[in-house]
Motif scaffolding. Structure first.
Motif, PDB file in Angstrom:
ATOM      1  N   GLY A   1       0.816  -1.201   0.000  1.00 10.81           N
ATOM      2  CA  GLY A   1       0.000   0.000   0.000  1.00 10.81           C
ATOM      3  C   GLY A   1       0.851   1.251   0.000  1.00 10.81           C
ATOM      4  N   ARG A   2       0.245   2.337   0.405  1.00 14.17           N
ATOM      5  CA  ARG A   2       0.922   3.631   0.398  1.00 14.17           C
ATOM      6  C   ARG A   2       2.123   3.657   1.329  1.00 14.17           C
ATOM      7  NH1 ARG A   2      -3.858   8.155   0.569  1.00 14.17           N
ATOM      8  NH2 ARG A   2      -4.773   7.631  -1.446  1.00 14.17           N
ATOM      9  N   VAL A   3       1.968   3.059   2.497  1.00 14.49           N
ATOM     10  CA  VAL A   3       3.062   3.068   3.476  1.00 14.49           C
ATOM     11  C   VAL A   3       4.266   2.325   2.925  1.00 14.49           C
ATOM     12  CG1 VAL A   3       3.762   2.310   5.770  1.00 14.49           C
ATOM     13  CG2 VAL A   3       1.499   3.279   5.431  1.00 14.49           C
ATOM     14  N   GLN A   4       4.019   1.167   2.304  1.00  8.42           N
ATOM     15  CA  GLN A   4       5.129   0.385   1.748  1.00  8.42           C
ATOM     16  C   GLN A   4       5.811   1.143   0.614  1.00  8.42           C
ATOM     17  OE1 GLN A   4       6.421  -2.411   2.956  1.00  8.42           O
ATOM     18  NE2 GLN A   4       8.034  -2.173   1.453  1.00  8.42           N
ATOM     19  N   ARG A   5       5.016   1.786  -0.234  1.00  4.08           N
ATOM     20  CA  ARG A   5       5.613   2.557  -1.334  1.00  4.08           C
ATOM     21  C   ARG A   5       6.429   3.722  -0.790  1.00  4.08           C
ATOM     22  NH1 ARG A   5       0.717   3.667  -5.207  1.00  4.08           N
ATOM     23  NH2 ARG A   5      -0.299   3.608  -3.183  1.00  4.08           N
ATOM     24  N   PHE A   6       5.930   4.368   0.269  1.00  2.00           N
ATOM     25  CA  PHE A   6       6.687   5.459   0.885  1.00  2.00           C
ATOM     26  C   PHE A   6       8.006   4.946   1.457  1.00  2.00           C
ATOM     27  CE2 PHE A   6       7.906   8.040   4.520  1.00  2.00           C
ATOM     28  CZ  PHE A   6       7.875   9.308   3.976  1.00  2.00           C
ATOM     29  N   ALA A   7       7.936   3.808   2.166  1.00  2.00           N
ATOM     30  CA  ALA A   7       9.146   3.228   2.750  1.00  2.00           C
ATOM     31  C   ALA A   7      10.129   2.822   1.663  1.00  2.00           C
ATOM     32  CB  ALA A   7       8.790   2.018   3.608  1.00  2.00           C
ATOM     33  N   ASP A   8       9.635   2.289   0.565  1.00  2.00           N
ATOM     34  CA  ASP A   8      10.524   1.915  -0.544  1.00  2.00           C
ATOM     35  C   ASP A   8      11.184   3.139  -1.149  1.00  2.00           C
ATOM     36  OD1 ASP A   8       9.826  -0.686  -0.132  1.00  2.00           O
ATOM     37  OD2 ASP A   8       8.387  -0.789  -1.802  1.00  2.00           O
ATOM     38  N   ARG A   9      10.429   4.209  -1.243  1.00  2.00           N
ATOM     39  CA  ARG A   9      10.958   5.403  -1.889  1.00  2.00           C
ATOM     40  C   ARG A   9      11.908   6.186  -0.984  1.00  2.00           C
ATOM     41  NH1 ARG A   9       6.572   9.044  -4.440  1.00  2.00           N
ATOM     42  NH2 ARG A   9       6.534   7.308  -5.875  1.00  2.00           N
ATOM     43  N   PHE A  10      11.539   6.373   0.275  1.00  2.00           N
ATOM     44  CA  PHE A  10      12.304   7.250   1.162  1.00  2.00           C
ATOM     45  C   PHE A  10      13.017   6.525   2.291  1.00  2.00           C
ATOM     46  CE2 PHE A  10       8.837   9.924  -0.471  1.00  2.00           C
ATOM     47  CZ  PHE A  10       9.601  10.836  -1.160  1.00  2.00           C
ATOM     48  N   GLY A  11      12.878   5.237   2.404  1.00  2.53           N
ATOM     49  CA  GLY A  11      13.521   4.498   3.475  1.00  2.53           C
ATOM     50  C   GLY A  11      12.585   4.328   4.652  1.00  2.53           C
ATOM     51  N   ALA A  12      12.738   3.233   5.315  1.00  4.84           N
ATOM     52  CA  ALA A  12      11.860   2.938   6.440  1.00  4.84           C
ATOM     53  C   ALA A  12      12.206   3.819   7.632  1.00  4.84           C
ATOM     54  CB  ALA A  12      11.977   1.466   6.834  1.00  4.84           C
ATOM     55  N   ALA A  13      11.208   4.126   8.423  1.00  5.47           N
ATOM     56  CA  ALA A  13      11.414   4.942   9.620  1.00  5.47           C
ATOM     57  C   ALA A  13      12.281   4.204  10.620  1.00  5.47           C
ATOM     58  CB  ALA A  13      10.073   5.304  10.238  1.00  5.47           C
ATOM     59  N   LYS A  14      12.228   2.881  10.598  1.00  3.63           N
ATOM     60  CA  LYS A  14      13.035   2.078  11.512  1.00  3.63           C
ATOM     61  C   LYS A  14      14.524   2.353  11.300  1.00  3.63           C
ATOM     62  CE  LYS A  14      11.958  -2.279  11.728  1.00  3.63           C
ATOM     63  NZ  LYS A  14      11.903  -3.714  11.444  1.00  3.63           N
ATOM     64  N   ASP A  15      14.921   2.493  10.030  1.00  2.00           N
ATOM     65  CA  ASP A  15      16.326   2.776   9.731  1.00  2.00           C
ATOM     66  C   ASP A  15      16.733   4.149  10.254  1.00  2.00           C
ATOM     67  OD1 ASP A  15      16.391   0.341   8.424  1.00  2.00           O
ATOM     68  OD2 ASP A  15      16.067   1.238   6.435  1.00  2.00           O
TER      69      ASP A  15
END
Length: 156
Positions: A54-68
């Motif tokens: 979904g949107r969250v996964q696409r955001f994480a793929d594009r800008f990096g996960a918040a966990k990192d």
């Protein structure tokens, strides 16, 4: 249909993630898709895992996960804290060394003063011994003449 309000309907090249390309007509000249008839499980008869994030996964793929980002921030904080602790420990160690040096300096000064006192006491003892010897020599030369305390103090 009203005239002049609709987009152009042009030939379109469709590119699939599997590498398949074909042409069709669309309002856009090029389309990029994830799945087509050449790779869809319904048409091929094989199972294929499709990531439908979904949107969250696409955001994480594009800008990096918040966990990192959080992990990097925590690592930076830990490194800064370790540097502060090391700095404090170094300051404490330097302070202890300065106190030890001052204590050693005071002990050396005390030892030097004690040695000076010993030399002075030895010199006083020698002078007193010489005075006693001179007084005995004088007493032997003039027997029966005794000096009063005031004369002894004046002689000293």
């Amino acid at each position: 249909m009203k005239q002049g309000i609709h987009p152009e309907y042009v030939d379109c090249v469709v590119k699939c993630s599997c590498g398949n390309t074909f042409t069709t007509r669309s309002t856009k000249p090029e389309l990029k898709i994830d799945i087509c008839n050449a790779c869809h499980p319904f048409y091929t008869g094989t199972q294929k895992l499709i990531d439908t994030g979904g949107r969250v996964q696409r955001f994480a793929d594009r800008f990096g996960a918040a966990k990192d980002v959080v992990a990097e921030r925590e690592a930076a904080r830990k490194a800064e804290r370790a540097a502060q602790i090391a700095e404090r420990e170094a300051a404490k160690k330097a302070e202890r060394e300065a106190k030890a040096a001052a204590k050693a300096e005071r002990a050396a000064a005390y030892a030097a003063k004690a040695a000076e006192e010993a030399v002075r006491a030895e010199a006083v003892a020698e002078v007193q011994a010489a005075d006693d010897a001179a007084a005995e020599a004088t007493a032997e030369e003039a027997p029966g003449v005794e000096l009063t305390e005031a004369e002894v103090e004046a002689a000293e």
